[in-house]
Design a protein around this motif. Sequence first.
Motif, mmCIF file in Angstrom:
data_model
loop_
_atom_site.group_PDB
_atom_site.id
_atom_site.type_symbol
_atom_site.label_atom_id
_atom_site.label_comp_id
_atom_site.label_asym_id
_atom_site.label_seq_id
_atom_site.Cartn_x
_atom_site.Cartn_y
_atom_site.Cartn_z
ATOM 1 N N ALA A 61 -1.216 2.881 -15.584
ATOM 2 C CA ALA A 61 -1.074 1.583 -14.921
ATOM 3 C C ALA A 61 -1.728 0.469 -15.728
ATOM 4 C CB ALA A 61 -1.687 1.642 -13.521
ATOM 5 N N TYR A 62 -2.882 0.750 -16.303
ATOM 6 C CA TYR A 62 -3.697 -0.346 -16.844
ATOM 7 C C TYR A 62 -3.697 -0.448 -18.361
ATOM 8 C CZ TYR A 62 -5.486 -0.645 -12.111
ATOM 9 O OH TYR A 62 -5.594 -0.784 -10.757
ATOM 10 N N LEU A 63 -3.234 0.571 -19.046
ATOM 11 C CA LEU A 63 -3.378 0.532 -20.509
ATOM 12 C C LEU A 63 -2.048 0.576 -21.257
ATOM 13 C CD1 LEU A 63 -6.529 2.824 -20.889
ATOM 14 C CD2 LEU A 63 -6.420 0.326 -20.911
ATOM 15 N N ARG A 64 -0.950 0.577 -20.532
ATOM 16 C CA ARG A 64 0.322 0.529 -21.251
ATOM 17 C C ARG A 64 0.704 -0.921 -21.553
ATOM 18 N NH1 ARG A 64 4.802 3.243 -17.906
ATOM 19 N NH2 ARG A 64 3.284 2.843 -16.260
ATOM 20 N N GLY A 109 0.851 11.722 -16.150
ATOM 21 C CA GLY A 109 -0.419 11.673 -16.862
ATOM 22 C C GLY A 109 -1.490 11.065 -15.974
ATOM 23 N N ASP A 110 -2.463 10.420 -16.607
ATOM 24 C CA ASP A 110 -3.541 9.789 -15.852
ATOM 25 C C ASP A 110 -3.037 8.476 -15.264
ATOM 26 O OD1 ASP A 110 -6.677 9.606 -15.437
ATOM 27 O OD2 ASP A 110 -5.934 7.619 -16.002
ATOM 28 N N LEU A 112 0.828 -1.212 0.000
ATOM 29 C CA LEU A 112 0.000 0.000 0.000
ATOM 30 C C LEU A 112 0.865 1.265 0.000
ATOM 31 C CD1 LEU A 112 -2.878 1.154 0.171
ATOM 32 C CD2 LEU A 112 -2.689 1.041 2.647
ATOM 33 N N ASP A 113 1.931 1.249 0.797
ATOM 34 C CA ASP A 113 2.867 2.394 0.774
ATOM 35 C C ASP A 113 3.386 2.613 -0.645
ATOM 36 O OD1 ASP A 113 2.726 2.902 3.479
ATOM 37 O OD2 ASP A 113 4.599 1.898 3.995
ATOM 38 N N LEU A 114 3.803 1.511 -1.283
ATOM 39 C CA LEU A 114 4.380 1.619 -2.622
ATOM 40 C C LEU A 114 3.337 2.081 -3.633
ATOM 41 C CD1 LEU A 114 6.530 -1.638 -2.509
ATOM 42 C CD2 LEU A 114 7.439 0.682 -2.697
ATOM 43 N N LEU A 115 2.117 1.603 -3.473
ATOM 44 C CA LEU A 115 1.053 2.025 -4.392
ATOM 45 C C LEU A 115 0.801 3.524 -4.256
ATOM 46 C CD1 LEU A 115 -0.980 1.008 -6.495
ATOM 47 C CD2 LEU A 115 -2.622 0.705 -4.636
ATOM 48 N N GLY A 116 0.855 4.024 -3.032
ATOM 49 C CA GLY A 116 0.689 5.463 -2.815
ATOM 50 C C GLY A 116 1.778 6.257 -3.511
ATOM 51 N N GLN A 117 3.009 5.759 -3.411
ATOM 52 C CA GLN A 117 4.122 6.438 -4.091
ATOM 53 C C GLN A 117 3.916 6.388 -5.602
ATOM 54 O OE1 GLN A 117 7.658 4.422 -2.699
ATOM 55 N NE2 GLN A 117 7.025 4.615 -0.575
ATOM 56 N N ALA A 118 3.500 5.231 -6.096
ATOM 57 C CA ALA A 118 3.295 5.066 -7.539
ATOM 58 C C ALA A 118 2.235 6.042 -8.037
ATOM 59 C CB ALA A 118 2.881 3.626 -7.856
ATOM 60 N N ARG A 119 1.170 6.215 -7.275
ATOM 61 C CA ARG A 119 0.088 7.101 -7.715
ATOM 62 C C ARG A 119 0.582 8.536 -7.859
ATOM 63 N NH1 ARG A 119 -5.329 6.489 -4.444
ATOM 64 N NH2 ARG A 119 -5.895 7.912 -6.104
ATOM 65 N N VAL A 120 1.354 8.996 -6.874
ATOM 66 C CA VAL A 120 1.867 10.365 -6.942
ATOM 67 C C VAL A 120 2.829 10.502 -8.119
ATOM 68 C CG1 VAL A 120 3.178 12.137 -5.739
ATOM 69 C CG2 VAL A 120 1.589 10.695 -4.463
ATOM 70 N N LEU A 121 3.729 9.539 -8.286
ATOM 71 C CA LEU A 121 4.746 9.640 -9.340
ATOM 72 C C LEU A 121 4.120 9.547 -10.727
ATOM 73 C CD1 LEU A 121 7.417 7.491 -7.516
ATOM 74 C CD2 LEU A 121 7.779 9.845 -8.288
ATOM 75 N N LEU A 122 3.198 8.597 -10.920
ATOM 76 C CA LEU A 122 2.575 8.456 -12.238
ATOM 77 C C LEU A 122 1.692 9.659 -12.550
ATOM 78 C CD1 LEU A 122 1.723 4.622 -12.389
ATOM 79 C CD2 LEU A 122 3.718 5.816 -13.292
ATOM 80 N N SER A 123 1.090 10.241 -11.525
ATOM 81 C CA SER A 123 0.251 11.421 -11.756
ATOM 82 C C SER A 123 1.067 12.629 -12.205
ATOM 83 C CB SER A 123 -0.544 11.769 -10.485
ATOM 84 O OG SER A 123 -1.449 10.733 -10.204
ATOM 85 N N LEU A 124 2.371 12.593 -11.974
ATOM 86 C CA LEU A 124 3.228 13.664 -12.506
ATOM 87 C C LEU A 124 3.305 13.586 -14.023
ATOM 88 C CD1 LEU A 124 6.310 13.513 -10.064
ATOM 89 C CD2 LEU A 124 4.606 15.329 -10.176
#
Lengths: 170, 250
Positions: B75-78, B69-70, B55-67
């Motif tokens: 996460a799901y369409l690449r 794009g969507d 969960l910690d890592l997912l939170g980091q991923a969300r912030v970084l990927l949001s820098l």
Amino acid sequence: MVTTPEGATVSRLEEELLALAGSVPDPELPVLTLAELGVVRGLRITDSGRVEVELTPTYTGCPAIEAMSADIERVLNEQGQAEVTVRTVLSPPWSTDDITAEGRRKLEEFGIAPPGPTGAKGPVMVGLAIRCPHCGSTDTTLLSRFSSTACKALRRCEACREPFDHFKEL
Amino acid sequence: MTASVPTPATVPAQAHATAALSLGDDALVLSHRLGEWAGHAPVLEEEVALANIALDLLGQARVLLSLVGDEDELAYLREERAFRNVQLVEQPNGDFAHTIARQLYFSVYQQLLYEQLAADAGSPFAPIAAKAVKEVAYHRDHAEHWTLRLGDGTPESHSRMQRALDALWRFTGELFEPVEGLSVDRDALRDGWLTTVTDAIRRATLTLPDGPQIGAWTAGAGRQGIHTEPFGRMLAEMQHLHRSHPGATW
């Protein structure tokens, strides 16, 4: 009007709304308010009348942040503020040092050992004894570094044999 | 995933986007791997611990990927070749020792990397790194203690932990390859990593692997979109729900 240390003026309404936003209970630890948890960073009313609230997450991935945002919007809406935006800010990072003294007291009363001071050596290396919130003994043992949520560790008291959560220093 | 991810102050330049994808994909992919333990961990406490780290890592991923794009689209369409994570994090969970070896190698790297990024006030990653490094300190603590416990445990746990450290060693060299848009002192990163990992392995009565840290055909490959075979299967599982039901919510 009052003036903050940064020189910005805060209206009485902004102060009242900030207090209201801060009074929202934490969705996972409802004994604490968001102000006691130290996660509401500020509130301002824009020229167009929109209320902007700054909220910081405890952990980057904390899923409670969405419930917190929704709860803040709801109480401010109920207070007659039609347009409310809750913005998540990361910097400066939240620390368990931001939990107020009253917040710590409530945690302990609730059966969760409050975090100690984080100190200079980083979050993990704090070696202070952790007191059992049930009987007060400091003879306690770590069972697991991660408990029901990422912010807590699971410990057991060797005196009263009760397991308890410890809010980890962060 | 919904609204309240922090909004970036500025849209990062292309180089920063590559760096954000690299760090974000590391966190996302490892998060998914750790999540696979849900329902299968050796003891309940570990199930909870691994899920919390995920969960910690997912939170980091969300912030970084949001820098970039969507977050959901990224996460799901690449396709597999568009992911920029290191190959280490995509390696299958294996037995529990493999998961711990992967955690040890990666969390020590991530902590040292984030410490550097947090200290660089000009870096667009400083705020997220300053926050995440405190979480990662607990991941590393968790990995080190399990390395000690397994290495200095029974003959069976010792040999499995050694096998896991050896098996994943060849994926560790990629951690120190340059990443476009990321300004770090790679020598300090490598030295700090080796010192910490060597110390943990020694205390666990285990032996530091002595093979090459990079496979003959794989030098820095994950960061360029070239991944190992198990990654495709992982992505298929991670993405199939979103691809089968685009836009579905609950």
